[in-house]
Scaffold this motif. Structure first.
Motif, PDB file in Angstrom:
ATOM      1  N   PRO A 140      53.784  40.418  41.432  1.00  0.00           N
ATOM      2  CA  PRO A 140      53.852  41.654  41.396  1.00  0.00           C
ATOM      3  C   PRO A 140      52.733  42.075  40.116  1.00  0.00           C
ATOM      4  CG  PRO A 140      56.097  41.335  42.405  1.00  0.00           C
ATOM      5  CD  PRO A 140      55.346  40.044  41.667  1.00  0.00           C
ATOM      6  N   ASP A 141      53.449  41.574  39.168  1.00  0.00           N
ATOM      7  CA  ASP A 141      52.346  41.641  37.704  1.00  0.00           C
ATOM      8  C   ASP A 141      51.253  40.773  37.483  1.00  0.00           C
ATOM      9  OD1 ASP A 141      54.553  43.545  37.101  1.00  0.00           O
ATOM     10  OD2 ASP A 141      56.126  41.364  36.194  1.00  0.00           O
ATOM     11  N   LEU A 142      51.033  40.056  38.053  1.00  0.00           N
ATOM     12  CA  LEU A 142      49.525  39.638  38.331  1.00  0.00           C
ATOM     13  C   LEU A 142      48.943  39.933  39.014  1.00  0.00           C
ATOM     14  CD1 LEU A 142      51.013  35.744  37.179  1.00  0.00           C
ATOM     15  CD2 LEU A 142      50.469  36.658  36.007  1.00  0.00           C
ATOM     16  N   PHE A 143      49.009  40.845  40.248  1.00  0.00           N
ATOM     17  CA  PHE A 143      48.346  41.714  40.746  1.00  0.00           C
ATOM     18  C   PHE A 143      48.067  42.469  40.468  1.00  0.00           C
ATOM     19  CE2 PHE A 143      50.627  39.653  44.846  1.00  0.00           C
ATOM     20  CZ  PHE A 143      49.761  38.269  45.054  1.00  0.00           C
ATOM     21  N   ARG A 144      48.419  43.029  39.339  1.00  0.00           N
ATOM     22  CA  ARG A 144      48.507  44.301  39.300  1.00  0.00           C
ATOM     23  C   ARG A 144      47.560  43.938  37.772  1.00  0.00           C
ATOM     24  NH1 ARG A 144      47.107  49.125  38.720  1.00  0.00           N
ATOM     25  NH2 ARG A 144      47.935  50.995  37.448  1.00  0.00           N
ATOM     26  N   LEU A 145      48.204  43.370  36.298  1.00  0.00           N
ATOM     27  CA  LEU A 145      47.195  42.826  36.125  1.00  0.00           C
ATOM     28  C   LEU A 145      45.231  42.354  36.337  1.00  0.00           C
ATOM     29  CD1 LEU A 145      46.719  41.503  33.064  1.00  0.00           C
ATOM     30  CD2 LEU A 145      47.453  39.549  33.552  1.00  0.00           C
ATOM     31  N   ASN A 146      45.761  41.827  37.499  1.00  0.00           N
ATOM     32  CA  ASN A 146      44.183  41.213  37.863  1.00  0.00           C
ATOM     33  C   ASN A 146      43.924  42.344  38.513  1.00  0.00           C
ATOM     34  OD1 ASN A 146      42.041  39.208  39.167  1.00  0.00           O
ATOM     35  ND2 ASN A 146      43.108  40.563  41.525  1.00  0.00           N
ATOM     36  N   SER A 147      44.192  43.217  38.806  1.00  0.00           N
ATOM     37  CA  SER A 147      43.364  44.700  39.220  1.00  0.00           C
ATOM     38  C   SER A 147      42.826  45.292  37.585  1.00  0.00           C
ATOM     39  CB  SER A 147      44.223  45.585  40.108  1.00  0.00           C
ATOM     40  OG  SER A 147      43.742  46.776  40.154  1.00  0.00           O
ATOM     41  N   LEU A 148      43.982  45.538  37.497  1.00  0.00           N
ATOM     42  CA  LEU A 148      43.016  46.337  35.576  1.00  0.00           C
ATOM     43  C   LEU A 148      42.558  45.792  34.936  1.00  0.00           C
ATOM     44  CD1 LEU A 148      46.728  47.061  35.005  1.00  0.00           C
ATOM     45  CD2 LEU A 148      45.801  48.630  35.012  1.00  0.00           C
ATOM     46  N   LEU A 149      42.638  44.154  35.063  1.00  0.00           N
ATOM     47  CA  LEU A 149      41.324  43.067  34.512  1.00  0.00           C
ATOM     48  C   LEU A 149      39.516  43.924  35.361  1.00  0.00           C
ATOM     49  CD1 LEU A 149      42.621  40.532  33.350  1.00  0.00           C
ATOM     50  CD2 LEU A 149      42.115  42.003  32.092  1.00  0.00           C
ATOM     51  N   SER A 207      39.191  47.294  34.208  1.00  0.00           N
ATOM     52  CA  SER A 207      38.595  47.455  33.045  1.00  0.00           C
ATOM     53  C   SER A 207      36.854  47.322  32.638  1.00  0.00           C
ATOM     54  CB  SER A 207      39.268  47.137  31.980  1.00  0.00           C
ATOM     55  OG  SER A 207      40.493  47.710  31.840  1.00  0.00           O
ATOM     56  N   GLY A 208      36.728  45.302  33.736  1.00  0.00           N
ATOM     57  CA  GLY A 208      35.625  45.449  33.406  1.00  0.00           C
ATOM     58  C   GLY A 208      34.627  45.857  33.725  1.00  0.00           C
ATOM     59  N   ASP A 209      35.050  46.875  35.044  1.00  0.00           N
ATOM     60  CA  ASP A 209      34.083  47.492  35.727  1.00  0.00           C
ATOM     61  C   ASP A 209      33.114  48.230  34.425  1.00  0.00           C
ATOM     62  OD1 ASP A 209      34.491  45.680  38.039  1.00  0.00           O
ATOM     63  OD2 ASP A 209      34.913  47.409  38.789  1.00  0.00           O
ATOM     64  N   ARG A 210      34.381  49.171  34.223  1.00  0.00           N
ATOM     65  CA  ARG A 210      34.629  50.575  33.064  1.00  0.00           C
ATOM     66  C   ARG A 210      33.558  50.085  32.354  1.00  0.00           C
ATOM     67  NH1 ARG A 210      40.091  51.996  33.315  1.00  0.00           N
ATOM     68  NH2 ARG A 210      39.608  53.738  35.251  1.00  0.00           N
ATOM     69  N   LEU A 211      33.728  48.465  31.240  1.00  0.00           N
ATOM     70  CA  LEU A 211      33.198  48.085  30.168  1.00  0.00           C
ATOM     71  C   LEU A 211      31.068  47.686  30.462  1.00  0.00           C
ATOM     72  CD1 LEU A 211      34.112  47.468  27.501  1.00  0.00           C
ATOM     73  CD2 LEU A 211      34.206  44.769  28.559  1.00  0.00           C
ATOM     74  N   VAL A 212      31.522  48.024  31.720  1.00  0.00           N
ATOM     75  CA  VAL A 212      30.158  47.145  32.031  1.00  0.00           C
ATOM     76  C   VAL A 212      29.156  47.570  32.400  1.00  0.00           C
ATOM     77  CG1 VAL A 212      30.474  43.848  31.320  1.00  0.00           C
ATOM     78  CG2 VAL A 212      30.724  45.354  33.707  1.00  0.00           C
ATOM     79  N   ALA A 213      29.345  48.723  33.134  1.00  0.00           N
ATOM     80  CA  ALA A 213      28.962  50.225  33.887  1.00  0.00           C
ATOM     81  C   ALA A 213      27.478  50.905  33.340  1.00  0.00           C
ATOM     82  CB  ALA A 213      29.455  51.419  34.476  1.00  0.00           C
ATOM     83  N   GLY A 214      27.351  50.661  32.849  1.00  0.00           N
ATOM     84  CA  GLY A 214      26.756  51.659  31.100  1.00  0.00           C
ATOM     85  C   GLY A 214      25.543  50.071  32.058  1.00  0.00           C
ATOM     86  N   LEU A 215      26.273  48.489  32.068  1.00  0.00           N
ATOM     87  CA  LEU A 215      24.679  47.988  31.829  1.00  0.00           C
ATOM     88  C   LEU A 215      24.295  47.238  33.761  1.00  0.00           C
ATOM     89  CD1 LEU A 215      26.575  45.306  29.755  1.00  0.00           C
ATOM     90  CD2 LEU A 215      24.489  46.912  28.520  1.00  0.00           C
ATOM     91  N   GLY A 216      25.123  48.704  34.321  1.00  0.00           N
ATOM     92  CA  GLY A 216      24.518  48.502  35.485  1.00  0.00           C
ATOM     93  C   GLY A 216      25.124  47.171  36.290  1.00  0.00           C
ATOM     94  N   LEU A 217      26.368  46.450  35.936  1.00  0.00           N
ATOM     95  CA  LEU A 217      27.018  45.274  36.688  1.00  0.00           C
ATOM     96  C   LEU A 217      28.101  46.014  36.570  1.00  0.00           C
ATOM     97  CD1 LEU A 217      26.996  42.736  32.842  1.00  0.00           C
ATOM     98  CD2 LEU A 217      24.801  42.738  35.744  1.00  0.00           C
ATOM     99  N   THR A 218      28.721  44.757  37.811  1.00  0.00           N
ATOM    100  CA  THR A 218      30.353  44.861  38.281  1.00  0.00           C
ATOM    101  C   THR A 218      30.904  44.204  37.238  1.00  0.00           C
ATOM    102  OG1 THR A 218      30.606  44.197  39.926  1.00  0.00           O
ATOM    103  CG2 THR A 218      29.667  46.258  39.885  1.00  0.00           C
ATOM    104  N   SER A 219      32.593  43.983  37.345  1.00  0.00           N
ATOM    105  CA  SER A 219      33.296  43.190  37.451  1.00  0.00           C
ATOM    106  C   SER A 219      32.849  41.701  38.073  1.00  0.00           C
ATOM    107  CB  SER A 219      34.381  43.485  36.822  1.00  0.00           C
ATOM    108  OG  SER A 219      34.488  43.979  36.312  1.00  0.00           O
ATOM    109  N   ALA A 220      32.867  41.909  38.853  1.00  0.00           N
ATOM    110  CA  ALA A 220      32.200  40.784  40.033  1.00  0.00           C
ATOM    111  C   ALA A 220      30.602  39.507  39.384  1.00  0.00           C
ATOM    112  CB  ALA A 220      32.409  41.684  41.639  1.00  0.00           C
TER     113      ALA A 220
END
Length: 158
Positions: A18-27, A30-43
């Motif tokens: 369950p901690d790994l699931f939560r970590l994946n979601s948080l990553l 966080s990635g979405d927030r990090l690259v949002a200004g570039l018009g990207l998503t984590s995916a």
């Protein structure tokens, strides 16, 4: 199997999952927030990274395999990336219908910009963690991943 019990390692892994699931979601968040200004998503960033990591252009199915993702999901994102001019399709000489996905100059610029943003973020995230611990986690993740990718199923007789 009313008397069956987890091994100590099985119990520890059950607690960790369950901690790994939560970590994946948080990553991903966080990635979405990090690259949002570039018009990207984590995916989108992840798929651009998979394209960059290949030695030569690959079809969507191969990218999906390398990412451990469903081909249909990767195809949808690649289509969005193509619409936005970040990737292009090229003819595949080995398969008429499975076009090759290639990064455009705009795609390379977006990926490089994302990686520049990732640098201070990942360094801050890693701050205080020992190389030994990170190498151990990496080894454990690779073993578990290999077992799951190899279709290794638990022994039903236990």
């Amino acid at each position: 199997m009313p008397n069956a019990k987890r091994t100590p390692a099985g119990e520890a892994l059950s607690t960790l999952i369950p901690d790994l699931f939560r970590l994946n979601s948080l990553l991903f968040t966080s990635g979405d927030r990090l690259v949002a200004g570039l018009g990207l998503t984590s995916a989108r960033w992840q798929i651009l990274g998979a394209i960059v990591a290949t030695e030569r252009p690959q079809p969507v199915a191969w990218l999906a395999r390398d990412l451990g993702a469903a081909r249909q999901n990767v195809q949808r994102i690649v289509n969005d990336l193509e619409r936005d001019g970040l990737v292009a399709f090229e003819t595949n000489p080995h398969h008429r219908r499975a076009q090759l996905v290639v990064l455009t100059a705009k795609g390379r610029q977006s990926f490089d910009a994302a990686m520049r943003l990732q640098l201070p973020w990942v360094n801050g995230l890693a701050d205080g963690l020992s190389m030994k611990d990170l190498e151990t986690v990496s080894r454990v993740v690779m073993v578990l991943r290999g077992r799951l990718e190899g279709g290794e199923e638990p022994d039903e007789r236990i």
